[in-house]
Scaffold this motif. Structure first.
Motif, mmCIF file in Angstrom:
data_model
loop_
_atom_site.group_PDB
_atom_site.id
_atom_site.type_symbol
_atom_site.label_atom_id
_atom_site.label_comp_id
_atom_site.label_asym_id
_atom_site.label_seq_id
_atom_site.Cartn_x
_atom_site.Cartn_y
_atom_site.Cartn_z
ATOM 1 N N GLN A 121 -31.331 -26.194 8.677
ATOM 2 C CA GLN A 121 -30.121 -27.010 8.868
ATOM 3 C C GLN A 121 -29.516 -27.282 7.480
ATOM 4 N N PHE A 122 -29.886 -26.456 6.516
ATOM 5 C CA PHE A 122 -29.389 -26.601 5.135
ATOM 6 C C PHE A 122 -29.607 -28.025 4.617
ATOM 7 N N PHE A 123 -30.681 -28.668 5.066
ATOM 8 C CA PHE A 123 -30.978 -30.034 4.613
ATOM 9 C C PHE A 123 -29.763 -30.948 4.741
ATOM 10 N N ASN A 124 -28.962 -30.670 5.777
ATOM 11 C CA ASN A 124 -27.760 -31.460 6.086
ATOM 12 C C ASN A 124 -26.581 -31.150 5.153
ATOM 13 N N ALA A 125 -26.694 -30.147 4.308
ATOM 14 C CA ALA A 125 -25.579 -29.812 3.404
ATOM 15 C C ALA A 125 -24.421 -29.221 4.215
ATOM 16 N N VAL A 127 -22.225 -26.983 3.100
ATOM 17 C CA VAL A 127 -21.896 -25.609 2.690
ATOM 18 C C VAL A 127 -23.182 -24.808 2.508
ATOM 19 N N GLY A 128 -23.164 -23.588 3.011
ATOM 20 C CA GLY A 128 -24.285 -22.677 2.827
ATOM 21 C C GLY A 128 -23.818 -21.410 2.127
ATOM 22 N N LEU A 129 -24.717 -20.874 1.309
ATOM 23 C CA LEU A 129 -24.400 -19.632 0.594
ATOM 24 C C LEU A 129 -25.472 -18.608 0.941
ATOM 25 N N PHE A 130 -25.068 -17.373 1.139
ATOM 26 C CA PHE A 130 -26.034 -16.285 1.325
ATOM 27 C C PHE A 130 -25.741 -15.199 0.303
ATOM 28 N N LEU A 131 -26.823 -14.675 -0.293
ATOM 29 C CA LEU A 131 -26.674 -13.591 -1.261
ATOM 30 C C LEU A 131 -27.344 -12.342 -0.693
ATOM 31 N N ASP A 162 -24.918 -30.490 -5.841
ATOM 32 C CA ASP A 162 -26.321 -30.090 -5.936
ATOM 33 C C ASP A 162 -26.598 -28.936 -4.985
ATOM 34 N N SER A 163 -27.782 -28.357 -5.145
ATOM 35 C CA SER A 163 -28.076 -27.141 -4.384
ATOM 36 C C SER A 163 -29.573 -27.004 -4.161
ATOM 37 N N CYS A 164 -29.916 -26.140 -3.214
ATOM 38 C CA CYS A 164 -31.308 -25.710 -3.067
ATOM 39 C C CYS A 164 -31.309 -24.238 -2.678
ATOM 40 N N MET A 192 -28.679 -20.574 0.319
ATOM 41 C CA MET A 192 -28.663 -21.742 -0.566
ATOM 42 C C MET A 192 -27.848 -22.859 0.073
ATOM 43 N N SER A 193 -28.396 -24.069 0.021
ATOM 44 C CA SER A 193 -27.672 -25.254 0.483
ATOM 45 C C SER A 193 -26.833 -25.801 -0.662
ATOM 46 N N ILE A 194 -25.630 -26.252 -0.341
ATOM 47 C CA ILE A 194 -24.737 -26.816 -1.365
ATOM 48 C C ILE A 194 -24.098 -28.091 -0.818
#
Ligand SMILES: Cc1cc2nc3c(=O)[nH]c(=O)nc-3n(C[C@H](O)[C@H](O)[C@H](O)COP(=O)(O)O)c2cc1C
Length: 221
Positions: A121-125, A127-131, A162-164, A192-194
């Motif tokens: 759940q992207f830690f509730n972020a 925006v999500g990024l995929f590479l 911030d991000s993960c 990546m969570s943003i």
């Protein structure tokens, strides 16, 4: 925030506020991050940013998958199968520190699994990024993608975000490939969570250690 400050400040954040993120800002950061050096200037990365209604849709898909305990064939090993010391010890330590910070005991495997699912759940972020990267690329180009990812993380810090990074998304390559419409010739490396860090989330109190440089640095004079 200068470069030294951004490097010192950056952490993997695992709890985000419900605060919207300007997607134009993230797009601009990702574009600027592409100044990362790459062997032969190949620029081997492909980036997908997910937000808004698409994000809601993806979170719903993932909630269903997790609830149904669906699994998929992974396309690469996230860690070496026989991870040796000191790497395995470092991995163990950060896991213990994280679950210690959020108060879930080692023997509570179910509790840990439920908490780990927050990754999807992207830690509730918001925006999500995929590479993703062309399958013809090898370790040098995957390394280039790491330079890109770190640039993104640091520029996000400069912008107050911030991000993960999240390789766990590699556990669901089919789902993510279908969702993003990724061509067959590309492999998903990481998500990546943003977002904006939730300062009250206990997971964000974690400050992972670093091995002393005597373990990995050699000076030749
Ligand atoms: C490529 C990459 C993938 C990662 N995947 C995950 C992940 O799936 N889930 C997670 O919670 N953290 C993930 N992390 C975060 C690492 O656990 C974290 O970087 C490490 O423990 C050091 O902590 P720090 O980033 O706060 O300095 C990932 C980091 C990187 C660089």
């Amino acid at each position: 925030m200068n470069v030294s400050e951004a490097v010192a400040y950056r952490r993997s954040v695992r709890g985000f506020l419900d605060k919207p993120v300007d997607i134009a800002l993230v797009k601009d950061i990702v574009e600027r991050a592409a100044r990362a050096a790459t062997g032969g200037n190949l620029q081997p990365w492909h980036i997908d940013l997910v937000h808004g209604d698409s994000m809601k849709k993806l979170k719903a898909i993932m909630a269903e998958k997790i609830a149904a305990r669906e699994s998929e064939q992974q396309e690469y090993d996230i860690y070496p199968r026989e991870l040796s010391s000191p790497y395995a010890d470092r991995r163990f330590e950060v896991g213990e520190m994280l679950y210690g910070a959020i108060g879930i005991a080692r023997e509570d495997r179910k509790g840990r699994a439920i908490w780990f699912a927050r990754n999807f759940q992207f830690f509730n972020a918001p925006v999500g990024l995929f590479l993703t990267i062309d399958r013809q690329m090898g370790p040098p180009q995957w390394g280039d993608c790491g330079m890109m990812l770190e640039n993104i993380c640091l520029l996000l810090c400069e912008a107050g975000l911030d991000s993960c990074p999240q390789e766990c998304w590699a556990v669901y390559p089919k789902t993510i490939g279908a969702f993003l419409g990724t061509p067959e010739n590309r492999i998903l490396w990481t998500g990546m969570s943003i977002g904006y860090k939730d300062p009250d989330d206990p997971a964000n109190s974690l400050v992972p250690t670093r091995a002393p440089s005597s373990e990995w640095l050699t000076l030749h004079g």
